[in-house]
Design an enzyme around this catalytic site. Sequence first.
Site, PDB file in Angstrom:
ATOM      1  N   ARG A 266       0.837  -1.206   0.000  1.00  0.00           N
ATOM      2  CA  ARG A 266       0.000   0.000   0.000  1.00  0.00           C
ATOM      3  C   ARG A 266       0.871   1.254   0.000  1.00  0.00           C
ATOM      4  O   ARG A 266       0.486   2.303  -0.491  1.00  0.00           O
ATOM      5  CB  ARG A 266      -0.965   0.018   1.199  1.00  0.00           C
ATOM      6  CG  ARG A 266      -1.813   1.302   1.262  1.00  0.00           C
ATOM      7  CD  ARG A 266      -3.033   1.201   2.162  1.00  0.00           C
ATOM      8  NE  ARG A 266      -2.769   0.507   3.406  1.00  0.00           N
ATOM      9  CZ  ARG A 266      -2.043   0.986   4.419  1.00  0.00           C
ATOM     10  NH1 ARG A 266      -1.534   2.198   4.360  1.00  0.00           N
ATOM     11  NH2 ARG A 266      -1.861   0.260   5.498  1.00  0.00           N
TER      12      ARG A 266
ATOM     13  N   TYR B 156     -15.098  18.511 -15.077  1.00  0.00           N
ATOM     14  CA  TYR B 156     -15.525  17.136 -14.869  1.00  0.00           C
ATOM     15  C   TYR B 156     -16.551  17.109 -13.728  1.00  0.00           C
ATOM     16  O   TYR B 156     -16.312  17.685 -12.662  1.00  0.00           O
ATOM     17  CB  TYR B 156     -14.307  16.264 -14.549  1.00  0.00           C
ATOM     18  CG  TYR B 156     -14.645  14.813 -14.545  1.00  0.00           C
ATOM     19  CD1 TYR B 156     -14.953  14.147 -15.726  1.00  0.00           C
ATOM     20  CD2 TYR B 156     -14.697  14.099 -13.353  1.00  0.00           C
ATOM     21  CE1 TYR B 156     -15.297  12.814 -15.729  1.00  0.00           C
ATOM     22  CE2 TYR B 156     -15.038  12.757 -13.348  1.00  0.00           C
ATOM     23  CZ  TYR B 156     -15.335  12.122 -14.539  1.00  0.00           C
ATOM     24  OH  TYR B 156     -15.685  10.809 -14.526  1.00  0.00           O
TER      25      TYR B 156
ATOM     26  N   LYS C  91      -8.225   7.684 -19.254  1.00  0.00           N
ATOM     27  CA  LYS C  91      -8.545   8.239 -20.565  1.00  0.00           C
ATOM     28  C   LYS C  91      -7.366   8.039 -21.535  1.00  0.00           C
ATOM     29  O   LYS C  91      -7.057   6.924 -21.856  1.00  0.00           O
ATOM     30  CB  LYS C  91      -8.938   9.707 -20.405  1.00  0.00           C
ATOM     31  CG  LYS C  91      -9.942   9.960 -19.244  1.00  0.00           C
ATOM     32  CD  LYS C  91     -11.273   9.300 -19.458  1.00  0.00           C
ATOM     33  CE  LYS C  91     -12.170   9.289 -18.224  1.00  0.00           C
ATOM     34  NZ  LYS C  91     -12.351  10.583 -17.557  1.00  0.00           N
TER      35      LYS C  91
HETATM   36  C1  LIG Z   1     -12.601  10.998 -16.225  1.00  0.00           C
HETATM   37  C2  LIG Z   1     -12.081  12.274 -15.707  1.00  0.00           C
HETATM   38  C3  LIG Z   1     -11.784  12.429 -14.341  1.00  0.00           C
HETATM   39  C4  LIG Z   1     -12.046  11.343 -13.320  1.00  0.00           C
HETATM   40  O1  LIG Z   1     -11.213  10.234 -13.551  1.00  0.00           O
HETATM   41  P1  LIG Z   1     -11.636   8.727 -13.171  1.00  0.00           P
HETATM   42  O2  LIG Z   1     -10.445   7.961 -13.665  1.00  0.00           O
HETATM   43  O3  LIG Z   1     -12.906   8.418 -13.875  1.00  0.00           O
HETATM   44  O4  LIG Z   1     -11.806   8.661 -11.694  1.00  0.00           O
HETATM   45  C5  LIG Z   1     -11.291  13.650 -13.936  1.00  0.00           C
HETATM   46  N1  LIG Z   1     -11.085  14.665 -14.793  1.00  0.00           N
HETATM   47  C6  LIG Z   1     -11.366  14.555 -16.107  1.00  0.00           C
HETATM   48  C7  LIG Z   1     -11.131  15.713 -17.004  1.00  0.00           C
HETATM   49  C8  LIG Z   1     -11.876  13.355 -16.610  1.00  0.00           C
HETATM   50  O5  LIG Z   1     -12.142  13.248 -17.910  1.00  0.00           O
END
Ligand SMILES: *Cc1c(COP(=O)(O)O)cnc(C)c1O
Length: 375
Positions: free
Chosen positions: A48, A101, A197
């Site tokens: 961790r 977001y 992403k």
């Molecule tokens: C998807 C996203 C997040 C959150 O990320 P997760 O991996 O879904 O927790 C934060 N900021 C932006 C701009 C995003 O596209």
Amino acid sequence: MQLSPSTVVVAAGRPARAQGAPVNPPVVLSSTYVSQGIQQPGELLYARMDTETWHPFEAVLAALEGAAQPAVVFSSGMAAIAAVFAFVPVGGTVVVPRHAYQATLGFADDLAKRADVRVVRVDVADTEQVVAALDGASLVLLESPTNPMLEVADLPALLAAARERGVLSAVDNTFATPLGQQPLAHGADLVVHSVTKYLAGHSDVVLGAVVASTDDLAQRVRSHRTTHGAVPGPFEVWLALRGLRTLALRVERSQTSAAELARRLAQHPKVVEVRHPSLPDDPGHDRAARLMIGFGSILGVRPVGGAAGADAVVAAVRLWVPATSLGGVESCLERRRRYPTESPTVPEDLLRLSVGIEDVEDLWRDLDQALRAIR
Ligand SMILES: *Cc1c(COP(=O)(O)O)cnc(C)c1O
């Protein structure tokens, strides 16, 4: 040797070269390490706190963002954002974009209730408005381009203003990727990513990261991760590294296609408005041309027929995937206001398109037939 970022994504984070050594880092699945007595610097103790399968990914991301110390990988982008919000004291003020977001804005609102934090929402494209909001703030968390409106901020001006006022600054660099802009070079204290992403890029892992400008900030973020326990599994981080190897190719392809689709959509009889910084008359064009490399692969499109028209497009696409999320190899789209929590200043009919790496003519044909399906 000074390497370009598109080489760094391929070459960094490899095991040391030795006869018979693996070319890729191994996945180590162990929750604990052999240890006794006093832990020496660099010794692994418990997974961790730290585990070696994180290290190559953390090294590559740091190199891409221009940080002197490793990035800190988290179990999700939201876990990374939570680590940034943890810098806000009870009763502090945090400045966030009015369009951002959704879960980030929800988190800020939650802090407002739970920790008596004041949340100020700003239009990041309006430099004067943001700077005015910085006085007395503890943290400014920026997005540029913003989700889902694609507003472009003057990051160097805003980050310099934050620094002058002693306001901690963070930039969510998920949309631009480190190949599109490096916020630390513009003066940011922290950079946040949803690795889910573009960085991982294949819509198969959920992961996040924070990159800090100083060793002290990095230590504090790392210590937050250890105590809050938002740690990713080794397999997920290994998959993200594998995805990261092709980041430059994917981003180059999807950006080129996005600009081409934006150009064609802007002339389509069934389209009212297109937002993409590549378009010469887009409000963010000049700034993005000055500050970014490329214009990103997310489009905002408003078809004719209002929300029903937009829903008809989503129902009619065959190649484009109707799904939330972005930054994967597959192109997907959604109408943002289908969420009751989306900001009311986002138009009802706005479709957010994430352009993937398919053949651009196939993407165009599918969009065109779906737009023509609007009655
Ligand atoms: C998807 C996203 C997040 C959150 O990320 P997760 O991996 O879904 O927790 C934060 N900021 C932006 C701009 C995003 O596209």
